[in-house]
Enzyme design. Structure first.
Site, PDB file in Angstrom:
ATOM      1  N   GLN A   1      77.872  45.279  -8.994  1.00 47.57           N
ATOM      2  CA  GLN A   1      78.161  43.879  -8.756  1.00 47.57           C
ATOM      3  C   GLN A   1      79.396  43.496  -9.558  1.00 47.57           C
ATOM      4  O   GLN A   1      79.419  43.662 -10.765  1.00 47.57           O
ATOM      5  CB  GLN A   1      76.980  43.010  -9.176  1.00 47.57           C
ATOM      6  CG  GLN A   1      75.716  43.287  -8.417  1.00 47.57           C
ATOM      7  CD  GLN A   1      74.531  42.496  -8.964  1.00 47.57           C
ATOM      8  OE1 GLN A   1      74.595  41.931 -10.044  1.00 47.57           O
ATOM      9  NE2 GLN A   1      73.471  42.456  -8.209  1.00 47.57           N
ATOM     10  N   VAL A   2      80.413  43.014  -8.873  1.00 48.91           N
ATOM     11  CA  VAL A   2      81.650  42.613  -9.538  1.00 48.91           C
ATOM     12  C   VAL A   2      81.803  41.106  -9.409  1.00 48.91           C
ATOM     13  O   VAL A   2      81.631  40.541  -8.333  1.00 48.91           O
ATOM     14  CB  VAL A   2      82.875  43.338  -8.940  1.00 48.91           C
ATOM     15  CG1 VAL A   2      84.155  42.894  -9.637  1.00 48.91           C
ATOM     16  CG2 VAL A   2      82.707  44.849  -9.060  1.00 48.91           C
ATOM     17  N   LYS A  17      82.438  43.895 -13.934  1.00 43.48           N
ATOM     18  CA  LYS A  17      81.497  44.726 -13.176  1.00 43.48           C
ATOM     19  C   LYS A  17      80.226  44.848 -14.012  1.00 43.48           C
ATOM     20  O   LYS A  17      80.265  45.318 -15.151  1.00 43.48           O
ATOM     21  CB  LYS A  17      82.127  46.098 -12.932  1.00 43.48           C
ATOM     22  CG  LYS A  17      81.277  47.040 -12.119  1.00 43.48           C
ATOM     23  CD  LYS A  17      82.053  48.327 -11.860  1.00 43.48           C
ATOM     24  CE  LYS A  17      81.248  49.347 -11.100  1.00 43.48           C
ATOM     25  NZ  LYS A  17      82.023  50.578 -10.856  1.00 43.48           N
ATOM     26  N   ASP A 176      87.408  57.825  -7.839  1.00 43.99           N
ATOM     27  CA  ASP A 176      86.769  56.704  -7.155  1.00 43.99           C
ATOM     28  C   ASP A 176      87.761  56.035  -6.214  1.00 43.99           C
ATOM     29  O   ASP A 176      87.877  54.819  -6.161  1.00 43.99           O
ATOM     30  CB  ASP A 176      86.248  55.709  -8.192  1.00 43.99           C
ATOM     31  CG  ASP A 176      85.057  54.900  -7.692  1.00 43.99           C
ATOM     32  OD1 ASP A 176      84.536  55.222  -6.615  1.00 43.99           O
ATOM     33  OD2 ASP A 176      84.670  53.943  -8.377  1.00 43.99           O
TER      34      ASP A 176
END
Length: 191
Positions: A1-2, A17, A176
């Site tokens: 969750q950012v 984050k 990433d």
């Protein structure tokens, strides 16, 4: 969750984050299932097939993914690797403090070229479960075709060169690289 936030002491916009509180329990459950499949079902159906090494590597990598301090250190390492690259920004762009511009306003700017930007990491506000970094205004690379003024070939070439540099020069690859982590920003300094 950012989450988007503003630093109280400097009023800088940041992205925070936060690890979901139940993610570790969920991953532990998934790993138990994975181990059961590997230890019980695979040998039953596929005699002689040994996948223990897959589970061990997967578990090790997942544990590293859960520690945001490692992600922060990797971002700092990427910043250092690209410090001298003219098409990759490794320090914050100047912006109106605390203001968020809508993307349509952002890309009405007259820019001469675009660049990639590695966000600044706030190590003092980062922990195992919280990562705080510079908030970057930009467009996800998957929306590049929707921006008429974007020099698409230059953006793609810059990305290709960045990945090639990581692989062949630095020996360190940002692992990433998905569209959520690649924003394209106009270069405020030349526009």
């Amino acid at each position: 969750q950012v989450h988007h936030a503003i630093l109280r002491h400097t009023e800088e916009p940041v992205a925070v984050k936060v690890q979901h509180p139940r993610v570790r329990a969920s991953i532990a459950s998934d790993l138990r299932t994975f181990k059961f499949v590997t230890n019980v079902l695979v040998p039953y159906f596929f005699d002689g097939l040994d996948l223990h090494w897959v589970v061990e590597e997967f578990e090790r990598d997942l544990r590293m993914e859960l520690d945001f301090r490692i992600e922060a250190n990797n971002a700092i390492r990427a910043m250092e690797a690209f410090r001298d690259d003219p098409l990759v920004k490794v320090c914050p762009l100047s912006r109106e403090t605390g203001q968020t511009r809508h993307l349509s306003q952002l890309f009405q700017l007259k820019t001469t070229f675009w660049l990639f930007q590695v966000p600044k990491i706030y190590s003092d506000l980062t922990s195992e479960r919280v990562l705080t970094m510079e908030f970057i205004h930009g467009v996800k690379i998957e929306h590049l075709s929707e921006i008429p003024s974007a020099p698409k070939a230059k953006v793609i070439a810059t990305l290709e060169n960045a990945v090639a540099k990581m692989i062949f020069v630095d020996g360190f690859v940002h692992g990433d690289l998905h569209t959520g982590n690649m924003l394209i920003t106009p270069n405020d300094e030349t526009g």
